[in-house]
Design an enzyme around this catalytic site. Structure first.
Site, short mmCIF file in Angstrom:
data_model
loop_
_atom_site.label_atom_id
_atom_site.label_comp_id
_atom_site.label_asym_id
_atom_site.label_seq_id
_atom_site.Cartn_x
_atom_site.Cartn_y
_atom_site.Cartn_z
N TYR A 1 0.84 -1.20 0.00
CA TYR A 1 0.00 0.00 0.00
C TYR A 1 0.88 1.25 0.00
O TYR A 1 1.83 1.38 0.76
CB TYR A 1 -0.92 0.02 1.23
CG TYR A 1 -1.67 1.33 1.35
CD1 TYR A 1 -2.78 1.58 0.54
CD2 TYR A 1 -1.25 2.33 2.23
CE1 TYR A 1 -3.46 2.78 0.62
CE2 TYR A 1 -1.92 3.53 2.31
CZ TYR A 1 -3.02 3.76 1.50
OH TYR A 1 -3.68 4.96 1.57
N GLU B 1 -12.97 11.65 1.96
CA GLU B 1 -12.18 10.86 0.99
C GLU B 1 -12.97 9.65 0.50
O GLU B 1 -12.62 8.51 0.76
CB GLU B 1 -10.85 10.46 1.65
CG GLU B 1 -9.73 10.14 0.69
CD GLU B 1 -9.56 8.64 0.48
OE1 GLU B 1 -9.66 8.20 -0.68
OE2 GLU B 1 -9.34 7.92 1.47
#
EC number: 4.3.1.24
Length: 703
Positions: free
Chosen positions: A98, A472
């Site tokens: 990630y 987000e």
């Protein structure tokens, strides 16, 4: 967490949940903790190791402007390098990680092999802050410096995949007092303080829109910032994970929280001292500090607050005088003081407990690893979690702000009593001290200002953390709002400083008024005694007169009467002094019996001559006593010099704050400014601690 290895197994230590360590942090007194903070704040070097940073050290670097040098422990270099190397090796192996090979947040399904370019894009899209013109939308330099220090500290622990050289560069910027410009707003402190920290990364990578402040306050671009800091290696080309390591952390929120809590702890001690000084000038009853009362309540904050006040009041010259006053006509006076004084330990104690708990929570946070993912080199894996969630900051700051508001409310209640002549035991209304009360309104404007401060402080006390918005693309659907709460708490600290300043100056005005009161009362007693001896002792033929017995009762009237109820015109027939002096002579005349019928022994017939002589002498003597007081040569010295609270009074006088009177041109606000600036510069700390230098950290024995 302590971990030991036995037979190849990892065993947890005796405190696996860290509750024991958290409890141990609260051992000892709050005052000792504050003393330690002050000592740490004044050390010339802050050495970062990743695990031992204190809020006082953060404050020192934040406020010091490079005066406190930042050093990085070389012992941390190997761990930092190991995690950085691990990231590069994982990329070489084609590992999917990630923020290294993936997109971010809700778009982490995207993939790329351009790790460096991904970090550049991260910094660019996070540069979403708005600065506008001027500095109103720029984070204060102290807050930015605090954030930089905390971010270095958390990254030093070697779980973040960033080069040691980048951390050294941030430390160099700090030491050279080159401060990146970060936006004031735009972070929800989860995933960390992404937007503001991206501007720190922007300086390090040389983004053209990045700006920094120099020591003289001018604004420069990244190239000039590096040149002024002496960083000759040039801007950094971020390696995979390094951009994420820089921005994905709680350093801005926790950095500001550290500054806030350093000041809040000091202001909490000041509130205890001001409550004790309030008791002194109000002629209160120190019984409220008796240890048994607080021992039976069990709360440590309350017990310590009471013990601190008890120490200040023990042996106080004001308390000795107050005891004598309370013994006169006790049935005509309140048995106990109002809540603002009598329950001040019960009120302040819980606030101090909240502040201490918040302090320890933030100290844990600034020593935490709070980005994502975390690189566990020992197990050869990246851990995906949520340490970037700054909830400890938001919650601690909300709680601290409530505590600050409560302290401010107590100060306002105490100040309101202090300036009100219905409650302040003989001090003049508004603490006005001029010769003509009709042209002197003293602290009336200050009381209005205090109401304003208190109202704003209480409005700020409303929590921030219950205003969370999903962000987000609903990936960041719960977030801490840590920096927002820290900023609001910083505002609250500023307002509490305003209130502390106003209250402290008011208390010192009251100290001076008590001093003037003693000198005026002494002059009145001497004058009345002399006139009584001249007029009331002898008859027309030189014989002893029955009126000679009036003198003792006349003096009692003066002892009982508030001086400032008549000081501007002591012989006015509309003021209580002359009325009560006459009443004494009349009472003696009524008890004179048959002698009153004889003009040679009549007491009534002495009244006129007594009053005429008094009117001729008393105004002059009162004015002379006032003039001696103003010239610094009073007959009676200021009893504050014999009190443990004296260092605070001395501090106020040494910064230039004088005795306010209606005759002077200087306004209350001008005097407040002198003290406020000194408090903001930390000059009140040593006088505060001097007040308590003899305290052994324990209440007086119950006996």
């Amino acid at each position: 967490m302590e971990v030991s290895k036995e037979n190849g197994l990892c065993l947890q230590g005796r405190d696996p949940l860290n509750w024991g360590a958290a409890a141990a942090e609260l051992q000892g007194s709050h005052l000792d903790e504050v003393k330690k903070m002050v000592e740490e704040f004044r050390r010339p070097v802050v050495k970062l190791e990743g695990v031992k940073l204190k809020i006082s050290q953060v404050a020192a670097v934040a406020f010091g402007g490079g005066a406190s040098a930042v050093e990085l422990a070389e012992s941390a270099r190997a761990g930092v390098k190991a995690s950085s190397d691990w990231v590069l090796e994982s990329v070489d192996k084609g590992t999917d990680s990630y923020g290294v090979t993936t997109g971010f947040g809700a778009t982490s399904h995207r993939r790329t092999k351009q790790g460096g370019a991904l970090q550049k894009e991260l910094i660019k899209f996070l540069n979403a802050g708005i600065f506008g013109s001027g500095n109103s939308n720029t984070l204060p330099s102290a807050a930015t410096r605090a954030a930089m220090l905390v971010r270095i500290n958390t990254l030093l622990q070697g779980y973040s995949g960033i080069r040691f050289e980048i951390l050294k560069a941030i430390a160099t910027l700090l030491n050279k007092n080159i401060t990146p410009c970060l936006p004031l707003r735009g972070t929800i402190t989860a995933s960390g303080d992404l937007v503001p920290l991206s501007y720190l990364a922007g300086i390090l990578t040389g983004r053209p829109n990045s700006k920094a402040r120099t020591p003289n306050g001018s604004t420069v671009d990244a190239t000039t910032a590096f040149r002024l800091a002496g960083i000759s290696s040039g801007f950094f080309d971020l390696q995979p994970k390094e951009g994420l390591a820089l921005v994905n952390g709680t350093a801005v929120g926790s950095g500001v929280a550290s500054i806030v809590l350093f000041e809040t702890n000091i202001l909490a001690v000041m509130a205890e001292l001001l409550s004790a000084l309030f008791c002194e000038v109000m002629q209160g009853k120190p019984e409220f500090t008796d240890h048994l009362t607080h021992k039976l309540k069990h709360h440590p904050g309350q017990i310590e607050a009471a013990a601190v006040m008890e120490h200040i009041l023990e042996g106080s010259s004001y308390m000795k005088m107050a005891k004598k006053l309370h013994e006169m006509d006790p049935l005509q006076k309140p048995k106990q003081d109002r809540y603002a004084l009598r329950t001040s330990p019960q009120w302040l104690g819980p606030q101090i407990e909240v502040i201490r708990a918040a302090t320890k929570s933030i100290e844990r946070e600034i020593n935490s690893v709070n980005d994502n993912p975390l690189i566990d080199v020992s197990r050869n894996k990246a851990l995906h979690g949520g340490n970037f969630q700054g909830t400890p900051i938001g919650v601690s700051m909300d709680n601290t702000r409530l505590a600050i508001a409560a302290i401010g409310k107590l100060m306002f209640a105490q100040f309101s009593e202090l300036v009100n002549d219905f409650y302040n035991n003989g001090l003049p209304s508004n603490l006005s001290s001029g010769r003509n009360p009709s042209l002197d309104y003293g602290f009336k404007g200050a009381e209005i200002a205090m109401a304003s401060y208190c109202s704003e402080l209480q409005a700020l006390a409303n929590p921030v953390t219950n205003h969370v918005q999903s962000a987000e693309q609903h990936n960041q659907d719960v977030n801490s709002l840590g920096l927002i709460s820290s900023r609001k708490t910083a505002e609250a600290v500023d307002i509490l400083k305003l209130m502390s300043t106003t209250f402290l100056v008011g208390l010192c005005q009251a100290v001076d008024l008590r001093h003037l009161e003693e000198n005026l009362k002494n002059a009145v007693k001497n004058t009345v005694s002399q006139v009584a001896k001249r007029v009331l002792t002898m008859g027309v033929n030189g014989e002893l007169h029955p009126s000679r017995f009036c003198e003792k009762d006349l003096i009692k009237v003066i002892d009982r009467e508030y001086v400032f109820a008549y000081a501007d015109d002591p012989c006015s027939s509309t003021y209580p002094l002359m009325q009560k002096l006459r009443a004494v002579i009349v009472e003696h005349a009524l008890n004179n019996g048959v002698k009153e019928k004889d003009s040679n022994t009549s007491i009534f017939q002495k009244i006129s001559s007594f009053e005429n002589e008094l009117k001729a002498a008393l105004p002059k003597e009162v004015e002379a006593a006032r003039a001696e007081f103003e010239n610094g040569s009073p007959a009676i010295e200021n009893r504050i010099k014999d009190c443990r609270s004296y260092p605070l009074y001395k501090f106020v006088k040494e910064v230039g704050s004088g005795f306010l009177t209606g005759e002077k041109v200087v306004s209350p606000g001008e005097e407040f400014d002198k003290v406020f600036n000194a408090i903001c510069e930390g000059k009140a700390i040593d006088p505060m601690l001097d007040c308590l230098k003899e305290w052994n950290g324990a209440p007086l024995p119950i006996c």
